[in-house]
Design an enzyme around this catalytic site. Structure first.
Site, PDB file in Angstrom:
ATOM      1  N   ASP A   1      -2.938   9.976   1.992  1.00  0.00           N
ATOM      2  CA  ASP A   1      -4.271  10.384   1.525  1.00  0.00           C
ATOM      3  C   ASP A   1      -4.447   9.876   0.095  1.00  0.00           C
ATOM      4  OD1 ASP A   1      -2.859  12.089  -0.088  1.00  0.00           O
ATOM      5  OD2 ASP A   1      -3.584  13.939   0.851  1.00  0.00           O
TER       6      ASP A   1
ATOM      7  N   ASP B   1       1.906  10.645  -2.314  1.00  0.00           N
ATOM      8  CA  ASP B   1       2.822  11.243  -1.334  1.00  0.00           C
ATOM      9  C   ASP B   1       2.409  12.663  -0.943  1.00  0.00           C
ATOM     10  OD1 ASP B   1       4.411   8.895  -1.364  1.00  0.00           O
ATOM     11  OD2 ASP B   1       5.471   9.593  -3.136  1.00  0.00           O
TER      12      ASP B   1
ATOM     13  N   ASN C   1       3.103   6.276   5.822  1.00  0.00           N
ATOM     14  CA  ASN C   1       4.073   5.920   4.782  1.00  0.00           C
ATOM     15  C   ASN C   1       5.399   6.608   5.060  1.00  0.00           C
ATOM     16  OD1 ASN C   1       4.995   4.896   2.203  1.00  0.00           O
ATOM     17  ND2 ASN C   1       4.777   6.975   1.407  1.00  0.00           N
ATOM     18  N   THR C   2       6.483   5.971   4.610  1.00  0.00           N
ATOM     19  CA  THR C   2       7.766   6.658   4.643  1.00  0.00           C
ATOM     20  C   THR C   2       8.259   6.841   3.216  1.00  0.00           C
ATOM     21  OG1 THR C   2      10.055   6.569   5.365  1.00  0.00           O
ATOM     22  CG2 THR C   2       8.921   4.453   5.209  1.00  0.00           C
ATOM     23  N   HIS C   3       8.718   8.057   2.915  1.00  0.00           N
ATOM     24  CA  HIS C   3       9.118   8.408   1.547  1.00  0.00           C
ATOM     25  C   HIS C   3      10.552   8.959   1.573  1.00  0.00           C
ATOM     26  CE1 HIS C   3       8.722   9.758  -2.561  1.00  0.00           C
ATOM     27  NE2 HIS C   3       9.252  10.908  -2.183  1.00  0.00           N
TER      28      HIS C   3
HETATM   29  C1  GRF Z   1      12.734   3.230   1.595  1.00  0.00           C
HETATM   30  O1  GRF Z   1      13.698   4.209   1.297  1.00  0.00           O
HETATM   31  C2  GRF Z   1      11.338   3.729   1.320  1.00  0.00           C
HETATM   32  O2  GRF Z   1      11.131   5.059   1.643  1.00  0.00           O
HETATM   33  C3  GRF Z   1      11.309   3.550  -0.180  1.00  0.00           C
HETATM   34  O3  GRF Z   1      11.886   2.284  -0.378  1.00  0.00           O
HETATM   35  C4  GRF Z   1      12.830   2.042   0.647  1.00  0.00           C
HETATM   36  C5  GRF Z   1      12.467   0.749   1.314  1.00  0.00           C
HETATM   37  O4  GRF Z   1      13.558   0.173   1.924  1.00  0.00           O
HETATM   38  N1  GRF Z   1       9.998   3.738  -0.699  1.00  0.00           N
HETATM   39  P1  GRF Z   1      13.417  -1.150   2.804  1.00  0.00           P
HETATM   40  O5  GRF Z   1      12.636  -2.177   1.981  1.00  0.00           O
HETATM   41  O6  GRF Z   1      12.729  -0.798   4.076  1.00  0.00           O
HETATM   42  O7  GRF Z   1      14.838  -1.603   3.023  1.00  0.00           O
END
Ligand code: GRF
Length: 209
Positions: A150, A154, A116-118
């Site tokens: 997990d 987050d 995931n990216t947060h």
């Molecule tokens: C990203 O900043 C991600 O971390 C968050 O929502 C945004 C998604 O942006 N949860 P995109 O849809 O990839 O433009």
């Protein structure tokens, strides 16, 4: 003769504009899937009509939508999502702005390979409003975190982080845009590295081989 590098199979999950997905697509198109280490085999979403899905369709990728409201319970939705993703036999699943918490079945199948990216520096400011919460707290630096998922919100092992300074004049949208520039680069770099090199998760530590 050296063995030809094999591209890992990625399923990417989105809920919104899909600029992180686009960054992955562009990186793969630039070098080719083998050199990058991974190919996107499908894109899934929890809602219809989003730019993230349109980006996938323009790239000629299969897409699927799995909506909570089409299922009797959250567990049934989780089982359906697990099945939809499994159909593409991914090595890694990437949540690129996927705004849903997955359940037990999904984690039983994809735990340890669900990234995931947060948009905050975890463990600070988890949850759906990481940018707003950092701004409201008065943090002077924030950023983004790429981590394995997990069963918490987050809380999974951190793979990499990027730092962004908060400016006095920032509002949520300006700050989020600057975070996303860093986030897209970080996600592309991290997914490529773990796909090419492999990794180990030792407790909370992620070791890229
Ligand atoms: C990203 O900043 C991600 O971390 C968050 O929502 C945004 C998604 O942006 N949860 P995109 O849809 O990839 O433009």
């Amino acid at each position: 003769m050296a063995a030809k590098p094999v591209a890992k199979r990625l399923v990417v999950l989105v809920s919104g504009s899909g600029t992180n997905l686009q960054a992955l697509l562009d990186a793969i198109a630039k070098t080719g899937a083998e050199a990058y280490g991974a190919e996107i085999v499908a894109v899934g979403a929890d809602r219809e009509g989003i730019e993230g899905l349109a980006r996938a369709e323009r790239a000629g990728l299969p897409t699927f939508v799995c909506r909570v409201k089409d299922h009797e319970s959250r567990d049934e939705w989780d089982a359906a999502l697990t099945e939809a993703v499994s159909a593409y036999e991914p090595d890694l699943v990437v949540s690129a702005g996927f705004m849903k918490i997955v359940g037990k079945e999904f984690l039983a199948r994809f735990g340890g390979r669900f990234v995931n990216t947060h948009p905050a520096l975890l463990p600070s400011f988890p949850g759906a409003h990481g940018v707003r919460d950092a701004l409201a707290y008065g943090a002077k630096v924030t950023g983004c975190t790429v981590h394995f998922v997990d069963d918490g919100v987050d809380t999974g092992p951190i793979i990499a982080q990027g730092v962004v300074e908060v400016r006095d004049e920032d509002d949520e949208s300006a700050l989020h845009e600057r975070i996303k520039e860093v986030e897209r680069r970080l996600l592309v770099e991290v997914v490529g590295r773990i796909a090419r090199n492999g990794y180990r998760i030792e407790g909370r530590k992620v070791v890229i081989l």
